[in-house]
Scaffold this motif. Structure first.
Motif, short mmCIF file in Angstrom:
data_model
loop_
_atom_site.label_atom_id
_atom_site.label_comp_id
_atom_site.label_asym_id
_atom_site.label_seq_id
_atom_site.Cartn_x
_atom_site.Cartn_y
_atom_site.Cartn_z
N THR A 1 0.87 -1.09 -0.08
CA THR A 1 0.08 0.05 0.01
C THR A 1 0.79 1.10 -0.12
O THR A 1 1.91 1.32 0.52
CB THR A 1 -0.81 -0.02 1.32
N GLN A 2 0.44 2.07 -0.77
CA GLN A 2 1.10 3.38 -0.81
C GLN A 2 0.24 4.58 -0.23
O GLN A 2 -0.80 4.87 -0.34
CB GLN A 2 1.42 3.99 -2.29
N CYS A 3 1.17 4.88 1.03
CA CYS A 3 0.42 5.94 1.84
C CYS A 3 0.40 7.66 0.93
O CYS A 3 1.20 7.46 0.16
CB CYS A 3 0.92 6.27 2.93
N ASN A 4 -0.86 8.11 1.13
CA ASN A 4 -0.97 9.29 0.10
C ASN A 4 -0.10 10.53 1.15
O ASN A 4 0.33 10.39 2.34
CB ASN A 4 -2.11 9.49 -0.15
N ALA A 5 -0.05 11.76 0.46
CA ALA A 5 0.47 13.03 1.20
C ALA A 5 -0.08 13.22 2.31
O ALA A 5 0.78 13.88 3.11
CB ALA A 5 0.47 13.84 0.02
N THR B 1 5.90 -5.97 6.67
CA THR B 1 7.03 -6.98 6.81
C THR B 1 7.22 -7.81 5.66
O THR B 1 6.30 -7.56 4.86
CB THR B 1 6.55 -7.90 8.10
N THR B 2 7.79 -9.03 5.66
CA THR B 2 7.75 -10.01 4.60
C THR B 2 6.60 -10.54 4.19
O THR B 2 6.14 -10.73 3.00
CB THR B 2 8.73 -10.96 4.71
N PHE B 3 5.72 -10.72 5.23
CA PHE B 3 4.40 -11.32 5.01
C PHE B 3 3.14 -10.33 5.28
O PHE B 3 2.05 -10.78 5.24
CB PHE B 3 4.38 -12.47 5.98
N THR B 4 3.30 -9.18 5.76
CA THR B 4 2.30 -8.13 5.76
C THR B 4 2.43 -6.78 5.21
O THR B 4 3.42 -6.27 5.09
CB THR B 4 2.05 -8.00 7.24
N ASP B 5 1.23 -6.29 4.71
CA ASP B 5 1.28 -4.84 4.22
C ASP B 5 1.42 -4.05 5.17
O ASP B 5 1.25 -4.15 6.39
CB ASP B 5 -0.17 -4.89 3.45
N ARG B 6 1.82 -2.64 4.68
CA ARG B 6 1.87 -1.63 5.56
C ARG B 6 0.67 -1.18 5.84
O ARG B 6 -0.46 -1.27 4.90
CB ARG B 6 3.10 -0.65 5.02
N GLU B 7 0.50 -0.21 6.95
CA GLU B 7 -0.99 0.36 7.26
C GLU B 7 -0.67 1.87 7.19
O GLU B 7 0.21 2.42 7.77
CB GLU B 7 -1.48 -0.02 8.51
N CYS B 8 -1.65 2.63 6.62
CA CYS B 8 -1.50 4.07 6.51
C CYS B 8 -2.54 4.75 7.33
O CYS B 8 -3.62 4.16 7.52
CB CYS B 8 -1.48 4.47 5.27
N THR B 9 -2.36 5.69 8.24
CA THR B 9 -3.14 6.42 8.96
C THR B 9 -3.23 7.95 8.40
O THR B 9 -1.97 8.47 8.31
CB THR B 9 -2.67 6.14 10.37
N VAL C 1 3.72 21.73 16.14
CA VAL C 1 5.03 21.45 16.82
C VAL C 1 6.11 21.06 15.66
O VAL C 1 7.10 21.40 15.21
CB VAL C 1 5.13 20.87 18.01
N GLN C 2 5.44 19.91 14.94
CA GLN C 2 6.21 19.01 13.88
C GLN C 2 5.13 18.44 12.99
O GLN C 2 4.31 18.04 13.35
CB GLN C 2 6.77 18.04 14.54
N ALA C 3 5.58 18.89 11.63
CA ALA C 3 4.73 18.10 10.70
C ALA C 3 4.90 16.72 10.36
O ALA C 3 5.92 16.26 10.96
CB ALA C 3 5.06 18.91 9.25
N HIS C 4 3.80 16.10 10.08
CA HIS C 4 4.01 14.47 9.88
C HIS C 4 5.10 14.20 8.90
O HIS C 4 5.35 15.01 8.01
CB HIS C 4 2.52 13.74 9.51
N SER C 5 5.49 13.28 9.00
CA SER C 5 6.43 12.70 7.91
C SER C 5 6.18 11.18 7.42
O SER C 5 4.93 10.66 7.74
CB SER C 5 8.12 12.29 8.58
N ILE C 6 7.01 10.30 6.66
CA ILE C 6 6.23 9.20 5.96
C ILE C 6 6.10 8.12 7.07
O ILE C 6 5.24 7.51 6.82
CB ILE C 6 7.68 8.97 5.10
N ASP C 7 6.74 8.57 8.43
CA ASP C 7 6.49 7.29 9.63
C ASP C 7 6.02 7.84 10.80
O ASP C 7 6.51 7.24 11.72
CB ASP C 7 7.55 6.41 9.43
N THR C 8 5.62 9.26 10.85
CA THR C 8 5.38 9.86 12.15
C THR C 8 4.07 10.59 12.21
O THR C 8 4.01 11.33 10.89
CB THR C 8 6.60 10.60 12.88
#
Length: 138
Positions: free
Chosen positions: A55-59, A68-76, A88-95
């Protein structure tokens, strides 16, 4: 007569053609998923593994659960700070976005030096208290 080839192992190879009275078993190499994919179905002795695109997270999203090798990523969806907050801090690819409540000045003892906005907090400074021998110049 020639002995039939050993069974395919289901890890590195899988069976693509069963042996017959006139042909040998055919084993083929198990697919290798790309770095942009995960293994959604493992290979077996008789079937290839299935690789699925991650899955590709959007902007407006961040990766909340890594692949992982056997599971898809999850986007929020990233948090959007409300009017009482500043970013205080803008979101990044993983925060996620980090928001904080605006400081509230105590106008009985402080004054607002800087107004708050979406990316900066309010700044307050203490009022100058004059002694009986001082006055405030206008």
């Amino acid at each position: 007569c020639i002995a039939v080839r050993a069974r395919c192992d289901g890890v590195r190879t899988y069976e693509t053609a069963a042996p017959t009275s006139t042909s040998d078993r055919v084993c083929s190499a198990v697919a290798q998923c790309l770095v942009t994919q995960y293994t959604s179905v493992n290979a077996t002795e008789f079937s290839d593994k299935t690789c699925t695109n991650l899955t590709q997270c959007n902007a407006r999203q961040f990766v909340s659960v890594a692949a992982t090798t056997f599971t898809d990523r999850e986007c929020t969806d990233a948090t959007i700070c409300d009017a009482r907050q500043w970013m205080v801090q803008a979101h990044s690819i993983d925060t996620d976005t980090v928001c904080a409540n605006h400081t509230t000045c105590d106008y009985t003892t402080q004054w607002e030096v800087r107004r708050p906005n979406a990316t900066a907090d309010r700044q307050c400074e203490n009022l100058t208290v004059c002694s009986a021998q001082q006055y405030v110049e206008k």
